[in-house]
Design an enzyme around this catalytic site. Structure first.
Site, PDB file in Angstrom:
ATOM      1  N   HIS A  86       4.385   9.465 -54.240  1.00  0.00           N
ATOM      2  CA  HIS A  86       2.747   9.460 -54.745  1.00  0.00           C
ATOM      3  C   HIS A  86       2.378   8.456 -55.040  1.00  0.00           C
ATOM      4  CE1 HIS A  86       2.973  13.656 -54.805  1.00  0.00           C
ATOM      5  NE2 HIS A  86       3.658  13.889 -55.692  1.00  0.00           N
ATOM      6  N   HIS A 113      -2.927   2.561 -56.838  1.00  0.00           N
ATOM      7  CA  HIS A 113      -3.641   3.612 -55.935  1.00  0.00           C
ATOM      8  C   HIS A 113      -4.401   2.615 -54.927  1.00  0.00           C
ATOM      9  CE1 HIS A 113      -3.017   7.103 -58.639  1.00  0.00           C
ATOM     10  NE2 HIS A 113      -3.176   6.214 -59.626  1.00  0.00           N
ATOM     11  N   HIS A 130      -3.110   1.408 -62.711  1.00  0.00           N
ATOM     12  CA  HIS A 130      -3.310   1.942 -64.087  1.00  0.00           C
ATOM     13  C   HIS A 130      -2.446   1.898 -64.725  1.00  0.00           C
ATOM     14  CE1 HIS A 130      -5.778   5.425 -61.572  1.00  0.00           C
ATOM     15  NE2 HIS A 130      -6.567   4.563 -62.159  1.00  0.00           N
ATOM     16  N   THR A 197      -5.327  11.381 -62.977  1.00  0.00           N
ATOM     17  CA  THR A 197      -5.715  11.535 -61.915  1.00  0.00           C
ATOM     18  C   THR A 197      -4.689  12.417 -60.596  1.00  0.00           C
ATOM     19  OG1 THR A 197      -5.019   9.634 -60.763  1.00  0.00           O
ATOM     20  CG2 THR A 197      -7.168   9.613 -62.061  1.00  0.00           C
TER      21      THR A 197
END
Ligand SMILES: [Zn+2]
Length: 246
Positions: A86, A113, A130, A197
Site C-alpha cells: 500500500h 503517497h 505522512h 487515510t
C-alpha cells in the site's frame, strides 16, 4: 534464494485467500471493488471510513488561529524500510517526538503517497509524506509534508535505492535516517481534525500539514509510483463542519 521464497509465499497467500492480506487483515485496494468507495462495507472494522471527519481533504477556507509552533524533537531513528503493497514506510525507533497541545506524541513511522492525498487550495502535489505519531494513550498526530516536482531530494536519495521491490518485504537501513532533514526550514502549518487515510480510517487524528512543500525530482516520484504499481492516494473527503486552521 530467501527473498525468492518469501515472494512465492506472499503470492500464495494473496491468491488463495481473497479476504486476507499478508498481514492478516481484510484486503483493500485503491481502485476497483475493494477500492475507497467500498472500504466502509468491506468489514465492520472499517466502518469509520464512512465517518464525517475523514482524511484526506482539500485544505481551503482557512480560519486564522494562533497556532503554536510544533515542538519537534527528532533524532536519526529510521532503522528499516518496508514495502507493504500500500505504501513504502520507514519505521522509527523510540526517542523522537513532537509536542502538540502540551501532549507528547512519539514518532512511529513515516510513509509516502503519490500523488498527494491532501490538496491545498485545490492543488494536488506530486507526493506526500505522512509522519505518524502516537501519544501514550494511542491518540494519533500526523505531520504531512508535500513534495513538488523539481530538484532531486538528497534525503530521499539515501533511502529510495533501498526500497524492497516486493510487497511484504523490509530492509534494515545501513545507517539511521533522520526525517528532520526532510522537513522544510519553515515549519508553519495548517491544522485540522481528521482520520487515518487507510482502513480502518480511525478518526480523532490531529493533522498538521506543512505549508511549505519540499522538492523531489520527477525521477524520484516516478520510481516510487512504478514500485507501487498504482496511485496510492485516497480521494479527498467531505470537510463537513470542520474548520481548517492556519
Ligand atoms: Zn498516509
Amino acid at each position: 534464494m530467501k527473498t525468492f521464497s518469501l515472494s512465492v509465499l506472499l503470492v500464495g497467500v494473496l491468491l488463495t485467500s481473497g479476504a486476507a492480506y499478508a498481514a492478516g487483515t481484510t484486503h483493500w485496494t485503491y481502485s476497483g471493488e475493494e477500492g475507497p468507495e467500498s472500504w466502509a462495507r468491506l468489514t465492520p472494522e472499517f466502518g469509520a471510513c464512512a465517518g464525517r471527519n475523514q482524511s484526506p481533504i482539500n485544505l481551503a477556507g482557512f480560519i486564522e488561529a494562533d497556532l503554536k509552533p510544533i515542538k519537534i524533537s527528532y533524532r536519526a531513528g529510521g532503522n528499516e524500510i518496508l514495502n507493504n503493497g500500500h505504501t513504502v514506510q520507514v519505521n522509527y525507533v523510540a526517542g523522537s517526538n513532537i509536542s502538540v497541545d502540551g501532549i507528547q506524541f512519539d514518532l512511529k513511522q513515516f510513509h509516502f503517497h503519490a500523488p498527494s492525498e491532501n490538496h491545498i487550495n485545490g492543488k494536488s502535489y506530486a507526493m506526500e509524506a505522512h509522519l505518524v505519531h502516537a501519544d501514550k494513550d494511542g491518540n494519533l498526530a500526523v505531520v504531512a509534508l508535500m513534495f513538488k516536482e523539481g530538484d532531486e531530494n538528497k534525503e530521499l536519495t539515501k533511502i529510495w535505492p533501498l526500497i524492497p521491490k516486493n510487497a511484504g518485504e523490509k530492509t534494515a537501513l545501513p545507517s539511521p535516517f533522520s526525517v528532520a532533514q526532510l522537513l522544510p526550514s519553515s515549519r508553519h502549518y495548517y491544522r485540522f481534525n481528521g482520520s487515518l487515510t487507510t482502513p480502518p480510517c480511525t478518526e480523532g487524528v490531529r493533522w498538521l500539514v506543512m505549508k511549505k512543500p519540499v522538492s523531489a525530482s520527477k525521477k524520484q516520484v516516478e520510481a516510487f509510483s512504478h514500485l507501487m504499481r498504482h496511485p496510492n492516494n485516497r480521494p479527498v473527503q467531505p470537510v463537513n463542519a470542520r474548520p481548517v486552521l492556519q
